[in-house]
Design a protein around this motif. Structure first.
Motif, PDB file in Angstrom:
ATOM      1  N   VAL A 184       0.857  -1.183   0.000  1.00 52.14           N
ATOM      2  CA  VAL A 184       0.000   0.000   0.000  1.00 52.14           C
ATOM      3  C   VAL A 184       0.894   1.234   0.000  1.00 52.14           C
ATOM      4  O   VAL A 184       1.732   1.394   0.892  1.00 52.14           O
ATOM      5  CB  VAL A 184      -0.933   0.026   1.230  1.00 52.14           C
ATOM      6  CG1 VAL A 184      -1.821   1.268   1.210  1.00 52.14           C
ATOM      7  CG2 VAL A 184      -1.772  -1.242   1.298  1.00 52.14           C
ATOM      8  N   ILE A 215      -8.876  -0.368   4.749  1.00 51.79           N
ATOM      9  CA  ILE A 215      -8.031  -1.479   4.314  1.00 51.79           C
ATOM     10  C   ILE A 215      -8.010  -2.579   5.363  1.00 51.79           C
ATOM     11  O   ILE A 215      -8.163  -3.773   5.059  1.00 51.79           O
ATOM     12  CB  ILE A 215      -6.612  -0.971   4.007  1.00 51.79           C
ATOM     13  CG1 ILE A 215      -6.614  -0.151   2.714  1.00 51.79           C
ATOM     14  CG2 ILE A 215      -5.619  -2.139   3.904  1.00 51.79           C
ATOM     15  CD1 ILE A 215      -5.299   0.538   2.420  1.00 51.79           C
ATOM     16  N   ILE A 259      -1.480  -1.125  -4.044  1.00 54.76           N
ATOM     17  CA  ILE A 259      -2.588  -0.188  -3.866  1.00 54.76           C
ATOM     18  C   ILE A 259      -1.986   1.207  -3.757  1.00 54.76           C
ATOM     19  O   ILE A 259      -1.157   1.463  -2.878  1.00 54.76           O
ATOM     20  CB  ILE A 259      -3.410  -0.520  -2.612  1.00 54.76           C
ATOM     21  CG1 ILE A 259      -4.090  -1.892  -2.759  1.00 54.76           C
ATOM     22  CG2 ILE A 259      -4.458   0.560  -2.343  1.00 54.76           C
ATOM     23  CD1 ILE A 259      -4.833  -2.341  -1.510  1.00 54.76           C
ATOM     24  N   VAL A 285      -4.021  -1.091  -8.109  1.00 53.58           N
ATOM     25  CA  VAL A 285      -5.336  -0.658  -7.643  1.00 53.58           C
ATOM     26  C   VAL A 285      -5.198   0.784  -7.178  1.00 53.58           C
ATOM     27  O   VAL A 285      -4.383   1.080  -6.302  1.00 53.58           O
ATOM     28  CB  VAL A 285      -5.855  -1.532  -6.493  1.00 53.58           C
ATOM     29  CG1 VAL A 285      -7.226  -1.032  -6.029  1.00 53.58           C
ATOM     30  CG2 VAL A 285      -5.933  -3.001  -6.903  1.00 53.58           C
ATOM     31  N   ALA A 313      -6.806   4.457  -5.614  1.00 52.04           N
ATOM     32  CA  ALA A 313      -7.837   5.022  -4.747  1.00 52.04           C
ATOM     33  C   ALA A 313      -7.506   6.500  -4.559  1.00 52.04           C
ATOM     34  O   ALA A 313      -6.366   6.927  -4.745  1.00 52.04           O
ATOM     35  CB  ALA A 313      -7.875   4.306  -3.401  1.00 52.04           C
ATOM     36  N   GLY A 317      -9.734   0.098  -9.637  1.00 56.16           N
ATOM     37  CA  GLY A 317      -9.674   1.091  -8.579  1.00 56.16           C
ATOM     38  C   GLY A 317     -11.000   1.728  -8.249  1.00 56.16           C
ATOM     39  O   GLY A 317     -12.048   1.390  -8.797  1.00 56.16           O
ATOM     40  N   ALA A 325     -10.619  -0.646  -2.272  1.00 60.55           N
ATOM     41  CA  ALA A 325      -9.311  -0.889  -2.892  1.00 60.55           C
ATOM     42  C   ALA A 325      -8.748  -2.248  -2.488  1.00 60.55           C
ATOM     43  O   ALA A 325      -8.246  -3.004  -3.329  1.00 60.55           O
ATOM     44  CB  ALA A 325      -8.333   0.222  -2.519  1.00 60.55           C
ATOM     45  N   MET A 326      -8.863  -2.594  -1.209  1.00 57.46           N
ATOM     46  CA  MET A 326      -8.360  -3.896  -0.765  1.00 57.46           C
ATOM     47  C   MET A 326      -9.216  -5.023  -1.323  1.00 57.46           C
ATOM     48  O   MET A 326      -8.694  -6.090  -1.694  1.00 57.46           O
ATOM     49  CB  MET A 326      -8.313  -3.951   0.759  1.00 57.46           C
ATOM     50  CG  MET A 326      -7.815  -5.281   1.326  1.00 57.46           C
ATOM     51  SD  MET A 326      -6.184  -5.816   0.672  1.00 57.46           S
ATOM     52  CE  MET A 326      -5.085  -4.616   1.454  1.00 57.46           C
ATOM     53  N   ALA A 383      -8.013  -5.587  -4.715  1.00 59.93           N
ATOM     54  CA  ALA A 383      -6.708  -6.259  -4.670  1.00 59.93           C
ATOM     55  C   ALA A 383      -6.876  -7.755  -4.433  1.00 59.93           C
ATOM     56  O   ALA A 383      -6.228  -8.591  -5.080  1.00 59.93           O
ATOM     57  CB  ALA A 383      -5.842  -5.638  -3.571  1.00 59.93           C
TER      58      ALA A 383
END
Length: 398
Positions: A36, A54, A107, A168, A170, A189, A330-331, A334
């Motif tokens: 991240v 997250i 991310i 990804v 964000a 994203g 976002a997570m 992923a």
């Protein structure tokens, strides 16, 4: 005999170390690696909200027997160091981590990370003009900070080694085409685009509560790349029933004060989203709390924030995108990529939060719908009546 036992002891210890080392390597090899990368630092409430989302998504995945994860978080801290040399070194540090650790997914949060890190990790289409994209990003990153350097300064000429990770994004307000994401096959994203319907509804409530004339609205931001990008969305939006005056980007406190004076002169309500990169007369950053307190004190009409931190920094009211949703989605994207999903969705934000400072509402004599107070109390962004309302400056008194 003693010598024999001493040697045997070291042999046993060495064997145990080998076994433990193999176990660690085996465990690490079974873990999916996610890096991240935040553009900013965790001294911002927004960043902490994203991290909270997250963690929530990771917890849900673990509860449902999802993949074993090894997640690292890196804060580039670019907002606190807005100069080209720091940007260069921060980008190089992340690239070193990518080369050394080789995560399966990255991310990237907020715009600068997309440009400084994401661009080099793209699986671009054969028809994409990498050089043109890199040159455009190079100009954008250096704009207002330094003379435009060569492409190798920020490392935009050095694509990552294959296999490239999944990306990804964000916290992006504008189009991702700027970063080449629309011409790549490894990007998904969530956008941070503002909830304009909620903003307009709130502006209508403020206009109805304000006893004076309201001729329109004006967005006032600092001159950061993120703020400049925000202008595009502001101009593209239909703000009816309001007349939307052109946005103003203030790099200095003098420019900011002039913009507030202009809004007063024209009976405009201000919208403020980005304000952490305004410099004083000596070129030093103006503290966000001082800037917003000064603005609340000197703006004749109600001021509406578009930032999660606005009320905490001294503002009256804010309607902002929820950082926790950005992190959680976002997570989730992923994890979907790790599970082999072939779709690469790009979603819009759905959740927003409301913050309100009751003292400032009362000081302006506004009577607002009770739902604003109820909602902001529920999510913990309500500031009740307090004795001290403003940071007093320039000889002004409450």
């Amino acid at each position: 005999m003693k010598q024999f036992f001493a040697v045997a002891k070291y042999v046993v210890i060495a064997a145990l170390l080998v076994v433990v080392g193999r176990l660690v390597l085996t465990q690490n090899s079974e873990q999916a690696k996610i890096l991240v990368v935040h553009s900013y630092n965790n001294d911002l409430a927004w960043v902490n909200d994203v991290d909270g989302g997250i963690r929530r998504a990771i917890g849900a995945a673990q509860a449902s027997d999802g993949p074993r994860l090894n997640v690292r978080t890196h804060y580039m801290n670019l907002r606190n160091h807005p100069d080209c040399n720091f940007y260069k070194n921060a980008a190089a540090e992340v690239r070193f981590t990518l080369d050394d650790w080789k995560p399966e997914v990255i991310i990237l949060v907020d715009d600068l990370a997309q440009a400084l890190v994401g661009f080099n990790q793209l699986m671009l289409d054969e028809t994409a003009d990498r050089y043109a994209l890199a040159q455009d990003l190079n100009d954008w990153i250096s704009g207002g900070r330094c003379a435009t350097p060569a492409l190798d300064f920020f490392g935009l000429d050095d694509p990552g080694d294959t296999p490239l990770p999944e990306l990804v994004f964000a916290g992006v307000n504008g189009s991702v085409a700027h970063y080449g994401y629309d011409q790549a096959s490894n990007v998904s994203g969530i956008f941070e685009r503002k909830n304009y319907a909620a903003l307009i509804e709130t502006l209508i409530s403020l206009e109805q509560a304000y006893p004076g004339d309201v001729a329109g609205i004006m967005m006032l931001n600092d001159a950061s790349p993120t703020a400049i990008t925000e202008n595009q969305n502001y101009r593209a939006e239909d703000w009816s029933p309001f007349v939307a005056e052109p946005p103003v980007n203030a790099a200095s406190i003098a420019e900011w004060e002039d913009a507030v004076a202009l809004a007063n002169e024209r009976d405009l309500m201000l919208l403020i989203a980005n304000y952490q990169n305004v410099s004083d007369a000596n070129g030093q950053p103006v503290a966000a709390e001082d800037l917003i307190a000064w603005t609340e004190l000197h703006a004749n009409l109600p001021v509406l924030g578009v930032n999660t931190r606005f009320v905490a920094d001294g503002g009256m009211m804010t309607v902002a995108i929820a950082g926790s949703e950005q992190g959680e989605v976002a997570m989730e994207l992923a994890l979907a990529a790790l599970n082999g999903a072939t779709a690469r969705p790009q979603r819009d934000a759905q959740q927003f939060l409301i913050g309100m400072n009751q003292s400032l509402v009362r000081k302006r004599g506004l009577i607002l719908p009770a739902i604003y107070e109820a909602f902001s109390r529920e999510i913990g962004s309500f500031v009740p009546v307090v004795a001290q309302l403003y940071v007093v400056q320039d000889g002004d008194s409450e």
